[in-house]
Scaffold this motif. Sequence first.
Motif, PDB file in Angstrom:
ATOM      1  N   GLU A  60     -40.616 -11.298   0.890  1.00 14.40           N
ATOM      2  CA  GLU A  60     -40.047 -12.976   0.622  1.00 14.40           C
ATOM      3  C   GLU A  60     -38.948 -13.461   1.618  1.00 14.40           C
ATOM      4  N   GLY A  61     -38.503 -12.605   2.342  1.00 17.05           N
ATOM      5  CA  GLY A  61     -37.505 -12.931   3.282  1.00 17.05           C
ATOM      6  C   GLY A  61     -36.139 -12.638   2.827  1.00 17.05           C
ATOM      7  N   TRP A  62     -35.086 -13.089   3.711  1.00 18.85           N
ATOM      8  CA  TRP A  62     -33.594 -12.735   3.540  1.00 18.85           C
ATOM      9  C   TRP A  62     -33.229 -13.383   2.536  1.00 18.85           C
ATOM     10  N   THR A  63     -33.255 -14.587   2.252  1.00 17.17           N
ATOM     11  CA  THR A  63     -32.761 -15.397   1.203  1.00 17.17           C
ATOM     12  C   THR A  63     -32.938 -14.994  -0.164  1.00 17.17           C
ATOM     13  N   ARG A  64     -34.158 -14.794  -0.665  1.00 12.52           N
ATOM     14  CA  ARG A  64     -34.500 -14.095  -1.858  1.00 12.52           C
ATOM     15  C   ARG A  64     -34.105 -12.744  -2.093  1.00 12.52           C
ATOM     16  N   ALA A  65     -34.040 -11.861  -0.977  1.00 13.79           N
ATOM     17  CA  ALA A  65     -33.717 -10.488  -1.178  1.00 13.79           C
ATOM     18  C   ALA A  65     -32.015 -10.433  -1.295  1.00 13.79           C
ATOM     19  N   PHE A  66     -31.410 -11.264  -0.701  1.00 12.92           N
ATOM     20  CA  PHE A  66     -29.982 -11.278  -0.815  1.00 12.92           C
ATOM     21  C   PHE A  66     -29.620 -11.973  -2.187  1.00 12.92           C
ATOM     22  N   ASP A  67     -30.305 -12.870  -2.596  1.00 12.85           N
ATOM     23  CA  ASP A  67     -29.836 -13.169  -4.065  1.00 12.85           C
ATOM     24  C   ASP A  67     -30.021 -12.349  -4.866  1.00 12.85           C
ATOM     25  N   LYS A  68     -31.100 -11.528  -4.936  1.00 12.06           N
ATOM     26  CA  LYS A  68     -31.577 -10.421  -5.907  1.00 12.06           C
ATOM     27  C   LYS A  68     -30.252  -9.498  -5.676  1.00 12.06           C
ATOM     28  N   PHE A  69     -29.712  -9.166  -4.463  1.00 12.00           N
ATOM     29  CA  PHE A  69     -28.731  -8.099  -4.015  1.00 12.00           C
ATOM     30  C   PHE A  69     -27.599  -8.618  -4.705  1.00 12.00           C
ATOM     31  N   ARG A  70     -26.849  -9.953  -4.603  1.00  2.10           N
ATOM     32  CA  ARG A  70     -25.819 -10.422  -5.143  1.00  2.10           C
ATOM     33  C   ARG A  70     -25.916 -10.368  -6.700  1.00  2.10           C
ATOM     34  N   LEU A  71     -27.113 -10.704  -7.072  1.00  2.00           N
ATOM     35  CA  LEU A  71     -27.372 -10.867  -8.778  1.00  2.00           C
ATOM     36  C   LEU A  71     -27.030  -9.618  -9.155  1.00  2.00           C
ATOM     37  N   ARG A  72     -27.446  -8.401  -8.584  1.00  2.00           N
ATOM     38  CA  ARG A  72     -26.972  -7.077  -8.969  1.00  2.00           C
ATOM     39  C   ARG A  72     -25.818  -6.663  -8.873  1.00  2.00           C
ATOM     40  N   ARG A  73     -25.120  -7.132  -7.780  1.00  2.06           N
ATOM     41  CA  ARG A  73     -23.570  -6.754  -7.430  1.00  2.06           C
ATOM     42  C   ARG A  73     -22.603  -7.203  -8.585  1.00  2.06           C
ATOM     43  N   ARG A  74     -23.095  -8.463  -9.019  1.00  2.00           N
ATOM     44  CA  ARG A  74     -22.229  -9.266  -9.592  1.00  2.00           C
ATOM     45  C   ARG A  74     -21.708  -8.504 -10.799  1.00  2.00           C
ATOM     46  N   PRO A  75     -20.572  -8.518 -11.106  1.00  2.00           N
ATOM     47  CA  PRO A  75     -19.819  -7.928 -12.378  1.00  2.00           C
ATOM     48  C   PRO A  75     -20.469  -8.519 -13.606  1.00  2.00           C
ATOM     49  N   ARG A  76     -20.928  -7.922 -14.593  1.00  2.00           N
ATOM     50  CA  ARG A  76     -21.474  -8.271 -15.873  1.00  2.00           C
ATOM     51  C   ARG A  76     -19.904  -8.673 -16.701  1.00  2.00           C
ATOM     52  N   PHE A  77     -20.312  -9.380 -17.589  1.00  2.00           N
ATOM     53  CA  PHE A  77     -19.133  -9.445 -18.497  1.00  2.00           C
ATOM     54  C   PHE A  77     -19.167  -8.698 -19.595  1.00  2.00           C
ATOM     55  N   ARG A  78     -17.817  -8.033 -19.819  1.00  2.00           N
ATOM     56  CA  ARG A  78     -17.924  -7.079 -20.826  1.00  2.00           C
ATOM     57  C   ARG A  78     -17.306  -7.664 -22.280  1.00  2.00           C
ATOM     58  N   ARG A  79     -17.556  -6.738 -23.213  1.00  2.00           N
ATOM     59  CA  ARG A  79     -17.014  -7.252 -24.434  1.00  2.00           C
ATOM     60  C   ARG A  79     -15.454  -7.313 -24.336  1.00  2.00           C
ATOM     61  N   ARG A  80     -15.068  -8.392 -25.210  1.00  2.00           N
ATOM     62  CA  ARG A  80     -13.747  -8.397 -25.230  1.00  2.00           C
ATOM     63  C   ARG A  80     -12.961  -7.189 -25.817  1.00  2.00           C
ATOM     64  N   GLY A  81     -11.933  -6.527 -24.915  1.00  2.00           N
ATOM     65  CA  GLY A  81     -11.285  -5.468 -25.457  1.00  2.00           C
ATOM     66  C   GLY A  81     -12.137  -4.034 -25.082  1.00  2.00           C
ATOM     67  N   ALA A  82     -13.216  -4.181 -24.588  1.00  2.00           N
ATOM     68  CA  ALA A  82     -14.088  -2.836 -24.244  1.00  2.00           C
ATOM     69  C   ALA A  82     -13.298  -2.039 -23.135  1.00  2.00           C
ATOM     70  N   GLY A  83     -13.095  -0.904 -23.198  1.00  2.00           N
ATOM     71  CA  GLY A  83     -12.570  -0.089 -22.143  1.00  2.00           C
ATOM     72  C   GLY A  83     -11.120  -0.117 -22.218  1.00  2.00           C
ATOM     73  N   ARG A  84     -10.464  -0.894 -23.108  1.00  2.00           N
ATOM     74  CA  ARG A  84      -8.977  -0.957 -23.268  1.00  2.00           C
ATOM     75  C   ARG A  84      -8.436   0.241 -24.200  1.00  2.00           C
ATOM     76  N   ALA A  85      -7.427   0.757 -23.603  1.00  2.00           N
ATOM     77  CA  ALA A  85      -6.923   2.095 -24.488  1.00  2.00           C
ATOM     78  C   ALA A  85      -6.534   1.398 -25.748  1.00  2.00           C
ATOM     79  N   LYS A  86      -6.352   2.287 -26.806  1.00  2.00           N
ATOM     80  CA  LYS A  86      -5.935   2.049 -28.036  1.00  2.00           C
ATOM     81  C   LYS A  86      -4.381   1.648 -27.996  1.00  2.00           C
ATOM     82  N   GLY A  87      -3.705   0.723 -28.386  1.00  7.92           N
ATOM     83  CA  GLY A  87      -2.458   0.310 -28.317  1.00  7.92           C
ATOM     84  C   GLY A  87      -1.687  -0.235 -26.921  1.00  7.92           C
ATOM     85  N   ALA A  88      -2.811  -0.411 -26.053  1.00 11.29           N
ATOM     86  CA  ALA A  88      -2.359  -0.855 -24.730  1.00 11.29           C
ATOM     87  C   ALA A  88      -2.108  -2.251 -24.879  1.00 11.29           C
ATOM     88  N   PRO A  89      -1.125  -2.944 -24.378  1.00 11.75           N
ATOM     89  CA  PRO A  89      -0.621  -4.380 -24.349  1.00 11.75           C
ATOM     90  C   PRO A  89      -1.943  -5.336 -24.326  1.00 11.75           C
TER      91      PRO A  89
END
Length: 106
Positions: A60-89
């Motif tokens: 399909e060419g460079w534009t579509r391939a790079f769009d897919k690549f950027r979409l995969r590399r974009r950080p996904r939103f995590r649930r609020r507070g996920a990955g935070r240690a208990k009692g962390a500020p």
Amino acid sequence: MMERIMAVFLVVLIPILLMLFALFMERVENRLKTRTVSEADVQQFLDEARPEEVNTLMREGWTRAFDKFRLRRRPRFRRRGAGRAKGAPTVTQSAAPTSDTPDPQA
């Protein structure tokens, strides 16, 4: 008489056609400017692309391939507070000592 009409027609027609061509080329140039990528983007794609992204590049060419690549590399939103240690500020709590907290160095 016919040659005179034809000469006037060409004198008027040629500048109008030239202006239309220039406007068309400006639009093409603007589209090309927005589609360009940097050398670093290309290098990152070639280093980190998955096989399906490379296949998309070939099909399909460079534009579509790079769009897919950027979409995969974009950080996904995590649930609020996920990955935070208990009692962390949190945003509402302060990590700095307050006047109620005794200073351990005192």
